[in-house]
Design an enzyme around this catalytic site. Structure first.
Site, mmCIF file in Angstrom:
data_model
loop_
_atom_site.group_PDB
_atom_site.id
_atom_site.type_symbol
_atom_site.label_atom_id
_atom_site.label_comp_id
_atom_site.label_asym_id
_atom_site.label_seq_id
_atom_site.Cartn_x
_atom_site.Cartn_y
_atom_site.Cartn_z
ATOM 1 N N CYS B 46 12.065 35.960 64.193
ATOM 2 C CA CYS B 46 13.711 36.429 63.811
ATOM 3 C C CYS B 46 13.482 37.959 63.427
ATOM 4 C CB CYS B 46 14.087 35.408 62.674
ATOM 5 S SG CYS B 46 15.915 36.174 62.047
ATOM 6 N N CYS B 49 14.735 38.132 59.608
ATOM 7 C CA CYS B 49 13.970 37.637 58.465
ATOM 8 C C CYS B 49 12.394 37.483 58.704
ATOM 9 C CB CYS B 49 14.673 36.306 57.749
ATOM 10 S SG CYS B 49 14.414 35.107 58.941
ATOM 11 N N CYS B 62 20.035 41.577 75.465
ATOM 12 C CA CYS B 62 18.887 42.584 75.124
ATOM 13 C C CYS B 62 17.693 41.851 74.430
ATOM 14 C CB CYS B 62 19.646 43.392 74.067
ATOM 15 S SG CYS B 62 20.129 42.608 72.677
ATOM 16 N N HIS B 75 24.216 39.307 65.134
ATOM 17 C CA HIS B 75 23.926 40.217 66.218
ATOM 18 C C HIS B 75 24.747 39.814 67.561
ATOM 19 C CE1 HIS B 75 21.419 41.883 69.415
ATOM 20 N NE2 HIS B 75 21.601 40.793 70.123
ATOM 21 N N CYS B 167 -2.823 -23.696 90.298
ATOM 22 C CA CYS B 167 -2.116 -23.297 89.148
ATOM 23 C C CYS B 167 -2.840 -22.129 88.808
ATOM 24 C CB CYS B 167 -2.269 -24.472 87.997
ATOM 25 S SG CYS B 167 -3.993 -25.068 87.984
ATOM 26 N N HIS B 465 -6.721 -27.312 83.902
ATOM 27 C CA HIS B 465 -5.476 -26.889 84.207
ATOM 28 C C HIS B 465 -5.078 -25.536 83.875
ATOM 29 C CE1 HIS B 465 -1.280 -27.043 85.814
ATOM 30 N NE2 HIS B 465 -1.032 -27.171 84.822
#
Lengths: 93, 511
Positions: B46, B49, B62, B75, B167, B465
């Site tokens: 930033c 800050c 800009c 800004h 099966c 099975h």
């Protein structure tokens, strides 16, 4: 240079920042936080009508959304960040 | 909300084009390469800050970065600039509308940048919402009827007729049909096949089976066509006797995998052929012959081992197993990495008299334990160039989306004599594979799995099975005993004598 700034720069440079962000997003989606916040937003919009501005919505939702992030998520992220920083040279914690 | 932004954004694009957006997004939002990350780390804070903040916006008019809220807003207002880019998610913001805006072209550019970033950091793409293509939109509009799946819905469940000791096949088919990633693939009809061979193609047959399972009909199905196809392509399984379900599972994956490659190379060679004929206009007869030949060589190369060919079977079932052989003399490590489709786990006593495993975790710990190869198993060490005693240790390099475990309940003393191990082995519903990975400290890997199918063998080695338990919905289990489908409790599933266990990865990565 402050510690926070060093940490910010180091994590951005290594790409860890982006990976951590992804991880956080995944965790928040996983635990239902994302849906919860979406619902909060819907309810606020319903209540206040369509003319509400996004800033207002964010201001209303943020405190509640922040508070409802699960502790487990915060803890995990914290551990990850610690591990990443510990593995990096040149940063003293 | 429109997909072309707002009128302020349109005016901005007319004046400035999308180049600024493209560059700012690539450098400060997505960070497509190391250079971008360097630039972002040094300068993207930033201007007010100095914070790297939670959400930093970049002015697109800009050079200005500012935190969410007062900093960027001041800004934009002061300079009468309207368009800014929110960098943590890459969303456009218009200060004149005081709203986020969405533009299709920007979204495409952002998508490209996100893919470049993921590739550069070798990470998975983050979640993106589904945006239907025009084709999908038309399909949705043309088919307005929606089907709501309720908790007690039986769609997707069908019994399978026993065709005489089949099966073993019925169980594997039930497990495959209930594999979420496979059903996604087949129900969205992603398998492309040339019509001529579709009667002979096992993938087409499986695709048809998915349609049958989800047709809404409840009568049991007969798998004679599938059985016939498997007999034709895996000769060792042909015959009327009972087969081993695990062997059938591996053979099915293998045949499916081979057909996927074949279909792909056929489509590719057909395309190539079309291109060749359209450009040169000659050699049609010879072309088809050589196309067929190419297909054969490809399938032969890939036949017996799963390789990363990116077919649906490999995408879902292939993982990589790492084997480290450590020379006891010089401690040199030689590592080999091999693909696998499933993990076969021993149940009996260990050679060194260790206790018999009681849980799946015990089995996995034993599987990944370093094993001393002993005096008679000397291996030539590549570092010290001599035959030395060594240890060998398996670990999992990468895991498949579906992890299948085969508990070796059948021990074959000789080809004729065998015995069955009926020990109860407990297995969890949720399984974390992290301890068994090669790189345990990978901070971002998520290796949690959930149980979704269990195949059981009841009876003895000679007459037995197979039945399968499958997860139908979350927390709803069903027991599939040939043509009879009944609901089951989770306890029943977990108390059963598992033979094949199927786990699905909880979090999938995007590519």
């Amino acid at each position: 240079m402050t510690l926070t700034k060093t940490v910010d720069q180091a994590t951005i440079l290594s790409g860890d920042r982006s990976k951590l962000k992804d991880l956080l997003c995944n965790r928040l989606a996983e635990c239902g936080w994302r849906d919860e916040v979406r619902l909060m937003c819907r309810n606020i919009i319903k209540e206040k009508g369509n003319n509400i501005k996004v800033e207002q919505l964010i201001a209303d939702v943020t405190p509640r959304a922040r508070a409802s992030v699960p502790d487990a998520v915060k803890k995990e992220l914290l551990m990850k960040i610690k591990a990443i920083l510990a593995a990096q040279e040149g940063i003293d914690l | 909300m429109g997909e072309t932004g707002c009128k302020h954004f349109q005016a901005y694009v007319k004046e400035q084009s999308l180049d600024t957006f493209r560059i700012i997004d690539a450098y400060f939002s997505a960070c497509v390469n190391k250079d971008a990350r360097e630039k972002k780390a040094l300068s993207c804070c930033c201007f007010e800050c100095g914070s790297y903040g939670l959400q930093v916006y970049a002015c697109l008019h800009c050079i200005y970065f500012g935190c969410r809220g007062a900093h960027i807003a001041t800004h934009l207002r002061a300079k009468k600039h309207s368009i800014a880019l929110e960098l943590s998610h890459g969303t456009l913001y218009c200060n004149s509308c005081r709203d986020f805006i969405y533009d299709t072209r920007c979204r495409e550019i952002a998508g490209v940048n996100r893919r470049l970033e993921a590739k550069d950091l070798s990470k998975s793409l983050s979640w993106q919402p589904w945006i239907p293509t025009p084709k999908e939109t038309n399909l949705l509009l043309a088919n307005p009827r929606r089907r709501r799946i309720r908790a007690n819905e039986t769609i997707g469940l069908r019994g399978l007729i026993n065709l005489g000791s089949t099966c073993f096949m019925n169980c594997i088919v039930q497990a495959l049909i209930h594999t979420p990633l496979l059903s996604d693939y087949f129900l969205s009809e992603r398998h492309e096949c040339n019509a001529k061979s579709s009667l002979k193609c096992l993938v087409c047959e499986v695709s048809r089976l998915f349609q049958e399972f989800y047709s809404g009909s409840r009568s049991p199905l007969s798998l004679h066509r599938l059985l016939h196809l498997i007999w034709n392509h895996a000769k060792h399984l042909a015959g009327y006797e009972q087969q081993d379900a695990h062997e059938f599972f591996i053979a099915t994956l293998d045949v499916l995998h081979r057909h996927c490659i074949k279909a792909k190379t056929e489509v590719e060679s057909a395309n190539k052929l079309n291109n060749a004929t359209s450009s040169s206009g000659s050699g049609t007869g010879g072309g088809s012959g050589s196309g067929g030949h190419n297909t054969n060589t490809n399938t032969n190369v890939n036949s017996n081992c799963p390789t990363q060919c990116n077919c649906i079977i490999d995408q879902i079932f292939t993982g990589m197993l790492q084997s480290d052989v450590v020379c006891q003399e010089c401690k040199g490590v030689s590592t080999t990495i091999d693909p696998f489709w499933d993990i076969s786990l021993d149940l009996g006593e260990t050679a060194h008299g260790g206790s018999t495993p009681k849980t799946l975790i015990d089995c996995l710990e034993r599987y990944t334990r370093a094993e001393h190869l002993g005096e008679y198993g000397k291996i030539k060490c590549s570092t010290c160039k001599s035959y030395q005693e060594s240890t060998k240790q398996f670990s999992l390099r990468t895991l498949p989306s579906v992890a299948s475990f085969h508990l070796k309940r059948f021990e074959h003393v000789s080809t004729l004599i065998g015995k069955k191990v009926s020990t109860f082995i407990s297995f969890p519903v949720e399984l974390d594979m992290t301890p068994f990975m090669s790189e345990k400290n990978n901070a971002y890997g998520d290796f949690r799995y959930s149980l979704y199918a269990v195949v059981n063998h009841v009876g003895t080695i000679d007459s037995g099975h197979y039945i399968a338990y499958v997860r139908h919905h979350k927390d709803t289990w069903v027991k599939c005993d040939d043509h009879i489908i009944t609901t089951a409790t989770l306890k029943q599933v977990l108390d059963s004598e598992g033979y094949l266990l199927f786990y699905h990865k909880n979090i999938l990565e995007y590519e």
